[in-house]
Design a protein around this motif. Sequence first.
Motif, PDB file in Angstrom:
ATOM      1  N   GLY A   1      20.375   0.228 -20.150  1.00 15.44           N
ATOM      2  CA  GLY A   1      21.447   1.010 -20.192  1.00 15.44           C
ATOM      3  C   GLY A   1      23.141   0.033 -19.793  1.00 15.44           C
ATOM      4  N   GLY A   2      22.796  -0.355 -18.439  1.00 21.38           N
ATOM      5  CA  GLY A   2      23.932  -1.117 -18.149  1.00 21.38           C
ATOM      6  C   GLY A   2      24.449  -0.078 -16.662  1.00 21.38           C
ATOM      7  N   GLU A   3      23.622   0.699 -16.206  1.00 22.82           N
ATOM      8  CA  GLU A   3      24.032   1.115 -15.232  1.00 22.82           C
ATOM      9  C   GLU A   3      24.036   0.496 -13.826  1.00 22.82           C
ATOM     10  OE1 GLU A   3      25.958   3.995 -15.158  1.00 22.82           O
ATOM     11  OE2 GLU A   3      26.504   3.758 -17.494  1.00 22.82           O
ATOM     12  N   TRP A   4      24.161   1.332 -12.973  1.00 25.25           N
ATOM     13  CA  TRP A   4      23.775   0.422 -11.775  1.00 25.25           C
ATOM     14  C   TRP A   4      22.705   0.909 -11.304  1.00 25.25           C
ATOM     15  CZ3 TRP A   4      25.447  -3.781 -10.725  1.00 25.25           C
ATOM     16  CH2 TRP A   4      27.309  -4.659 -10.691  1.00 25.25           C
ATOM     17  N   GLY A   5      21.700   0.825 -10.774  1.00 27.14           N
ATOM     18  CA  GLY A   5      19.984   1.241 -10.208  1.00 27.14           C
ATOM     19  C   GLY A   5      20.011   1.522  -9.041  1.00 27.14           C
ATOM     20  N   ALA A   6      18.860   1.676  -8.379  1.00 25.74           N
ATOM     21  CA  ALA A   6      18.554   1.779  -6.728  1.00 25.74           C
ATOM     22  C   ALA A   6      18.551   0.286  -6.296  1.00 25.74           C
ATOM     23  CB  ALA A   6      17.804   2.486  -6.727  1.00 25.74           C
ATOM     24  N   LYS A   7      18.801   0.413  -5.003  1.00 23.45           N
ATOM     25  CA  LYS A   7      18.751  -0.849  -4.471  1.00 23.45           C
ATOM     26  C   LYS A   7      17.269  -0.527  -3.683  1.00 23.45           C
ATOM     27  CE  LYS A   7      22.627  -2.413  -2.145  1.00 23.45           C
ATOM     28  NZ  LYS A   7      23.827  -2.780  -0.790  1.00 23.45           N
ATOM     29  N   CYS A   8      16.386   0.575  -3.464  1.00 23.69           N
ATOM     30  CA  CYS A   8      15.515   0.876  -3.219  1.00 23.69           C
ATOM     31  C   CYS A   8      14.698   1.810  -3.736  1.00 23.69           C
ATOM     32  CB  CYS A   8      15.477   0.363  -1.765  1.00 23.69           C
ATOM     33  SG  CYS A   8      15.971   1.200  -0.665  1.00 23.69           S
ATOM     34  N   ARG A   9      13.900   1.989  -2.931  1.00 19.75           N
ATOM     35  CA  ARG A   9      12.676   3.178  -3.753  1.00 19.75           C
ATOM     36  C   ARG A   9      11.956   3.965  -2.550  1.00 19.75           C
ATOM     37  NH1 ARG A   9      10.764  -0.408  -6.757  1.00 19.75           N
ATOM     38  NH2 ARG A   9       8.652  -0.701  -6.753  1.00 19.75           N
ATOM     39  N   LYS A  10      11.719   4.924  -2.432  1.00 17.46           N
ATOM     40  CA  LYS A  10      10.360   5.468  -1.554  1.00 17.46           C
ATOM     41  C   LYS A  10       9.094   4.865  -1.791  1.00 17.46           C
ATOM     42  CE  LYS A  10      10.153  10.199  -0.517  1.00 17.46           C
ATOM     43  NZ  LYS A  10       9.837  11.542  -0.201  1.00 17.46           N
ATOM     44  N   GLU A  11       7.680   4.871  -1.141  1.00 16.96           N
ATOM     45  CA  GLU A  11       6.904   4.795  -2.086  1.00 16.96           C
ATOM     46  C   GLU A  11       6.229   5.112  -0.242  1.00 16.96           C
ATOM     47  OE1 GLU A  11       5.674   0.628  -2.162  1.00 16.96           O
ATOM     48  OE2 GLU A  11       6.768   0.483  -4.299  1.00 16.96           O
ATOM     49  N   TYR A  12       5.070   5.508  -1.233  1.00 19.34           N
ATOM     50  CA  TYR A  12       4.025   6.380  -0.017  1.00 19.34           C
ATOM     51  C   TYR A  12       2.712   5.452   0.315  1.00 19.34           C
ATOM     52  CZ  TYR A  12       6.168  10.705  -1.771  1.00 19.34           C
ATOM     53  OH  TYR A  12       7.145  12.151  -1.627  1.00 19.34           O
ATOM     54  N   ASP A  13       2.601   4.993   1.704  1.00 22.44           N
ATOM     55  CA  ASP A  13       1.464   4.850   2.017  1.00 22.44           C
ATOM     56  C   ASP A  13       0.418   5.032   1.801  1.00 22.44           C
ATOM     57  OD1 ASP A  13       3.938   3.226   3.315  1.00 22.44           O
ATOM     58  OD2 ASP A  13       3.412   4.576   5.459  1.00 22.44           O
ATOM     59  N   LEU A  14      -0.585   4.800   1.213  1.00 24.53           N
ATOM     60  CA  LEU A  14      -2.236   5.250   0.557  1.00 24.53           C
ATOM     61  C   LEU A  14      -3.132   4.732   1.881  1.00 24.53           C
ATOM     62  CD1 LEU A  14      -1.666   4.653  -2.794  1.00 24.53           C
ATOM     63  CD2 LEU A  14      -1.170   6.992  -2.213  1.00 24.53           C
ATOM     64  N   ASP A  15      -3.946   5.731   1.799  1.00 21.53           N
ATOM     65  CA  ASP A  15      -5.205   4.933   2.415  1.00 21.53           C
ATOM     66  C   ASP A  15      -6.231   4.143   1.859  1.00 21.53           C
ATOM     67  OD1 ASP A  15      -7.048   6.447   0.923  1.00 21.53           O
ATOM     68  OD2 ASP A  15      -7.001   8.138   2.307  1.00 21.53           O
ATOM     69  N   GLU A  16      -7.471   4.011   1.904  1.00 19.01           N
ATOM     70  CA  GLU A  16      -8.265   2.630   1.591  1.00 19.01           C
ATOM     71  C   GLU A  16      -8.484   3.404   0.260  1.00 19.01           C
ATOM     72  OE1 GLU A  16     -10.656   5.875   4.307  1.00 19.01           O
ATOM     73  OE2 GLU A  16      -8.721   4.657   4.673  1.00 19.01           O
ATOM     74  N   ARG A  17      -8.596   4.842  -0.017  1.00 17.23           N
ATOM     75  CA  ARG A  17      -8.865   5.640  -1.274  1.00 17.23           C
ATOM     76  C   ARG A  17      -8.020   5.674  -1.550  1.00 17.23           C
ATOM     77  NH1 ARG A  17     -11.963  11.028   1.240  1.00 17.23           N
ATOM     78  NH2 ARG A  17      -9.678  10.696   2.505  1.00 17.23           N
ATOM     79  N   GLY A  18      -6.579   4.787  -1.813  1.00 17.46           N
ATOM     80  CA  GLY A  18      -5.704   5.510  -2.249  1.00 17.46           C
ATOM     81  C   GLY A  18      -5.277   6.573  -2.895  1.00 17.46           C
ATOM     82  N   GLN A  19      -5.274   7.437  -1.664  1.00 20.32           N
ATOM     83  CA  GLN A  19      -4.392   9.031  -1.490  1.00 20.32           C
ATOM     84  C   GLN A  19      -3.361   8.934  -0.182  1.00 20.32           C
ATOM     85  OE1 GLN A  19      -5.814  11.336  -3.172  1.00 20.32           O
ATOM     86  NE2 GLN A  19      -7.024  10.051  -3.814  1.00 20.32           N
TER      87      GLN A  19
END
Length: 490
Positions: free
Chosen positions: A159-177
């Motif tokens: 839409g032409g608005e400034w977006g975020a440079k970065c975002r928070k991502e959660y660390d996951l274990d081998e089961r994806g949790q």
Amino acid sequence: MRPNSPARKEVATIAIYHCTIKIIKRSEGRSAVAAAAYRSGQKLTNEWDGHTHDYTRKGGIVHSEIILPAHAPPTFSDRSTLWNSVEAIEKSGKSQLARELEIALPAELDREAQLALVRTYVRNNFVSAGMCADFALHDKGDGNPHAHIMLTMRPLTPGGEWGAKCRKEYDLDERGQRIPDGKGGWKNHRADTTDWNDRDKAEQWRAAWAEYANRALEQANRPERIDHRSYKRQGVEQLPTVHMGVAATRMERRGIVTDKGNINRQIAADNKLLKEIKARMTRLYNWTKEEASKPQGRESVMAQLWQARQEMSKPATRTGKVKALQESAALFNFLQGNGITSMQELHEKIAAMNSAYYNQRGEIVSAERRIAALTERLEMWAQYEKYKHIRRQLDSLKPSKQEKFAAQHGPELALFDTAARQLKDLTATGEAVTPKQWRAEADTLTAKKDVLYQEMRAMREEIKAVEGLRKAAEQLAKTEAPRKERENDR
């Protein structure tokens, strides 16, 4: 060609390659609006701090232009609107406001071709990825045409608005949790929303500039080419010049001699010497090889050539006679000192000299590169020591006073941080910071390099002496040809 080695490809004529990538940071006391005003030669007001930047009297600006991605607001075509929008969205005093590339334009291209080149490069490498680009071409007629490319660092939404440079991502274990952090939350990390900051991006952009520039040179039927790689990565055994920097370059253009300028002039002379010896050595090697393969008569070929050489050396002036005597003495000493009495022995000596040349040149190049690396380390150490007290003053202040102090001493702090980061990167590789040892090693290598160059110059004098025999052979061949023709006519 080096004897007993595969043929080497002809190297295209090299045009100037320069492409630096920097970040415009508010923490260094800089602003995107000020940078844009300077690059474009306009008067712009930074609404974030109220400062007006007037560069309407700046000369050498031949073109400026903004290129936007399709989903950018049309109002961003106005330079003030674009960069004030960037300033407004960035709230922190440590914000990274813009990315800037400074590139040398091929002086071999006319202005229209230079503009088309930059425009295509910017559109295909940055705007197509979603960045807003503001570029300017500068040329003061001093042989250094270049372009400044300012790029936005925050993505735009559809839409032409400034977006975020970065975002928070959660660390996951081998089961994806998600993984608990032990504090009632989850382990996480910050991830960029674009790949513009990836480590390999800078290399890609630099390589792309070389590719686009070479394509433009080819289309203009120019032989010159550029390469973004260092001489070492290209496999070119040529001594690299040192980076002059803005201050030294300006002083040199005003006729003021600088240390870096003297270093580069000496390196240019050294490269010329190495190139000259290689060319002359190759000619002698090929000549002696060909002559040694011919059937040898009863009379020594070397004796014939020596006599022909003496016949050639009969100048009329006193100075000429002295010079001819010196040349004859040099040739005599070379032949006698090396026990050369036949063309085969001369060829073997030239082949040995040729091998010695390549070995010495390899040692010189290796020494020069190591000296350059040590010099850079010493410069970083000196920079670290020079501004260390500024950093200590900042750390000793109360938080409420630190921001003002940082704004007042932005350039000094930035130089300290750069030096500190480079020294830290060095220690991370397992090396210690030892300025005294660096200096001692650089001095030792410099002395070794000087001895090698003395040997190279002595080799050049020996080559010059043998070239006298080659000239005598050519003269002898010219006088023998008519005699043989007369004999055949009989």
